[in-house]
Design a protein around this motif. Sequence first.
Motif, PDB file in Angstrom:
ATOM      1  N   ASP A  91      45.029  40.833  -7.705  1.00  0.00           N
ATOM      2  CA  ASP A  91      46.272  40.833  -8.463  1.00  0.00           C
ATOM      3  C   ASP A  91      46.066  41.182  -9.995  1.00  0.00           C
ATOM      4  O   ASP A  91      46.743  41.814 -10.827  1.00  0.00           O
ATOM      5  CB  ASP A  91      47.231  39.620  -8.202  1.00  0.00           C
ATOM      6  CG  ASP A  91      47.522  39.305  -6.743  1.00  0.00           C
ATOM      7  OD1 ASP A  91      48.495  40.088  -6.345  1.00  0.00           O
ATOM      8  OD2 ASP A  91      46.602  38.682  -6.159  1.00  0.00           O
ATOM      9  N   ASP A 110      50.907  50.050 -13.228  1.00  0.00           N
ATOM     10  CA  ASP A 110      52.300  50.203 -13.343  1.00  0.00           C
ATOM     11  C   ASP A 110      52.497  49.985 -14.941  1.00  0.00           C
ATOM     12  O   ASP A 110      51.485  49.265 -15.512  1.00  0.00           O
ATOM     13  CB  ASP A 110      53.361  49.591 -12.866  1.00  0.00           C
ATOM     14  CG  ASP A 110      53.508  49.827 -11.356  1.00  0.00           C
ATOM     15  OD1 ASP A 110      53.431  51.115 -10.978  1.00  0.00           O
ATOM     16  OD2 ASP A 110      54.002  48.945 -10.624  1.00  0.00           O
ATOM     17  N   VAL A 303      47.060  44.704 -14.009  1.00  0.00           N
ATOM     18  CA  VAL A 303      47.716  44.003 -13.071  1.00  0.00           C
ATOM     19  C   VAL A 303      48.034  44.946 -11.868  1.00  0.00           C
ATOM     20  O   VAL A 303      48.631  46.140 -12.063  1.00  0.00           O
ATOM     21  CB  VAL A 303      49.310  43.572 -13.321  1.00  0.00           C
ATOM     22  CG1 VAL A 303      50.225  43.063 -12.319  1.00  0.00           C
ATOM     23  CG2 VAL A 303      49.303  42.485 -14.494  1.00  0.00           C
ATOM     24  N   ASN A 304      47.549  44.909 -10.721  1.00  0.00           N
ATOM     25  CA  ASN A 304      47.534  45.684  -9.661  1.00  0.00           C
ATOM     26  C   ASN A 304      48.960  46.118  -9.269  1.00  0.00           C
ATOM     27  O   ASN A 304      49.922  45.326  -8.975  1.00  0.00           O
ATOM     28  CB  ASN A 304      47.030  45.067  -8.288  1.00  0.00           C
ATOM     29  CG  ASN A 304      46.414  45.924  -7.269  1.00  0.00           C
ATOM     30  OD1 ASN A 304      47.337  47.059  -7.092  1.00  0.00           O
ATOM     31  ND2 ASN A 304      45.558  45.702  -6.397  1.00  0.00           N
ATOM     32  N   ALA A 305      49.206  47.419  -9.244  1.00  0.00           N
ATOM     33  CA  ALA A 305      50.595  47.748  -8.864  1.00  0.00           C
ATOM     34  C   ALA A 305      50.866  47.468  -7.212  1.00  0.00           C
ATOM     35  O   ALA A 305      52.055  47.463  -7.125  1.00  0.00           O
ATOM     36  CB  ALA A 305      50.525  49.502  -8.892  1.00  0.00           C
ATOM     37  N   SER A 307      50.456  44.436  -6.133  1.00  0.00           N
ATOM     38  CA  SER A 307      50.353  42.996  -6.020  1.00  0.00           C
ATOM     39  C   SER A 307      51.636  42.582  -5.328  1.00  0.00           C
ATOM     40  O   SER A 307      52.783  42.909  -5.498  1.00  0.00           O
ATOM     41  CB  SER A 307      50.391  42.366  -7.451  1.00  0.00           C
ATOM     42  OG  SER A 307      50.554  40.926  -7.219  1.00  0.00           O
ATOM     43  N   PRO A 310      54.186  40.568  -8.550  1.00  0.00           N
ATOM     44  CA  PRO A 310      53.828  41.388  -9.583  1.00  0.00           C
ATOM     45  C   PRO A 310      54.455  40.603 -10.891  1.00  0.00           C
ATOM     46  O   PRO A 310      53.734  40.788 -11.843  1.00  0.00           O
ATOM     47  CB  PRO A 310      54.713  42.698  -9.358  1.00  0.00           C
ATOM     48  CG  PRO A 310      55.674  42.255  -8.414  1.00  0.00           C
ATOM     49  CD  PRO A 310      55.041  41.304  -7.345  1.00  0.00           C
TER      50      PRO A 310
END
Length: 408
Positions: A91, A110, A303-305, A307, A310
């Motif tokens: 994440d 993002d 931050v993983n899009a 996740s 989020p």
Amino acid sequence: MKRIICLLLTLALLLTGCGKKEVPPPESPAGPETVRLTVWGAAEDEALMEEMIASFQARYAGEASFSITYQAQGESGCKDALLADLEGGPDVFTFADDQLSALAAAGALDPVENAAEIAAASLTAAVEAASVGGTLYAYPLTADNGYFLYYNKAYFSPEDVESLNRMTDIAAQAGRLVVMDWSSAWYVYAFFGNTGLEVGLNDDGITNYCTWNSQEGPIRGVDVAQAMLDIAASPGFASRTDEEFLAGVRDGSVIAGVSGVWNDMAVQEAWGENAGAARLPAFTCAGQEVRMASFSGCKLIGVNAYSQSPVWAARLAEWITSRENQARRFALRGQGPANIQAAESPEVQDSPAIAALLAQSEFSQLQRVGGKFWDPVSEFAGNMARGNPSGTDLQSQLDHMAEGVTAR
């Protein structure tokens, strides 16, 4: 009549008491929200990151039930590992800024929602490193991903460290070494960066252009190659990896070397009051003294899009990169903050390593090269470090290197 009034007063008091009684809200049978997050970062950062994760959970205790897992993942290889399984990836993750464009293009990131706030709190260079096309895609963590010169003051004066050739002569006389990692193209850029010869990304963001083999101009590619051979020929110089540099510092065989702030504490521990740091020296090339260049960069938190949490992932990323935690990172790991207030603290300003990095910044540029850059340059430089044992024509080697760097 009095009895009726008394009854009425008693009833009023009872009603008033009922009105003041607080009724607790019904508890959710499911309990607080469970937030599961995975964090990637460098193995050497594990203790520090675990500390920050613990403080994050304490800060938001009661708002959610947390299950946060830290996994060691090298920052330089983060992009490839992440894109291999984006939806199943972490994440929150730490990575080097040169991977940002590829990660953003792949949809792994993002735009940061509170970008204006994060940008206002961060150094301009760090914001630039965390942005693509003016859009902020990651949280700036450090602004120190560059290299400079460490030297032992017992052997070198501030004047000596202005010239690499002078330093190798002194080291040879003392039976010691000045070292630099020529197996890494990242460091080899130092010899080409201020010569007028160029390398960088094309507009496609993937392929490179490279004029390091140019036969025109005041400094040609063969001039740089010959200068590297002259340096390699000195008994006072050796190409050594970062780990070998530290080993030599500790056993006394190395008295100067090119590295970064991540080794600052180890160097100070080994050399004590003799630990010195400075911008990179000049080297003799085509009859000129050319200041060595450097790649610069930042470490970022992404931050993983994809996740599943989020909002909480973004909160954790912002927590890790807060002013307080960047100051903590500097205190424990010696890494230069990207946060303006943390970077302006007396502790950071008084650091010789950070001062050297800032002095070198005049001769540095953000690392923006495609994946085909690394191996051809390392192959070429490795041959120079060995003294060109095959005797292959230098121009031919430069042409071969440039062809590899610009391959599509």
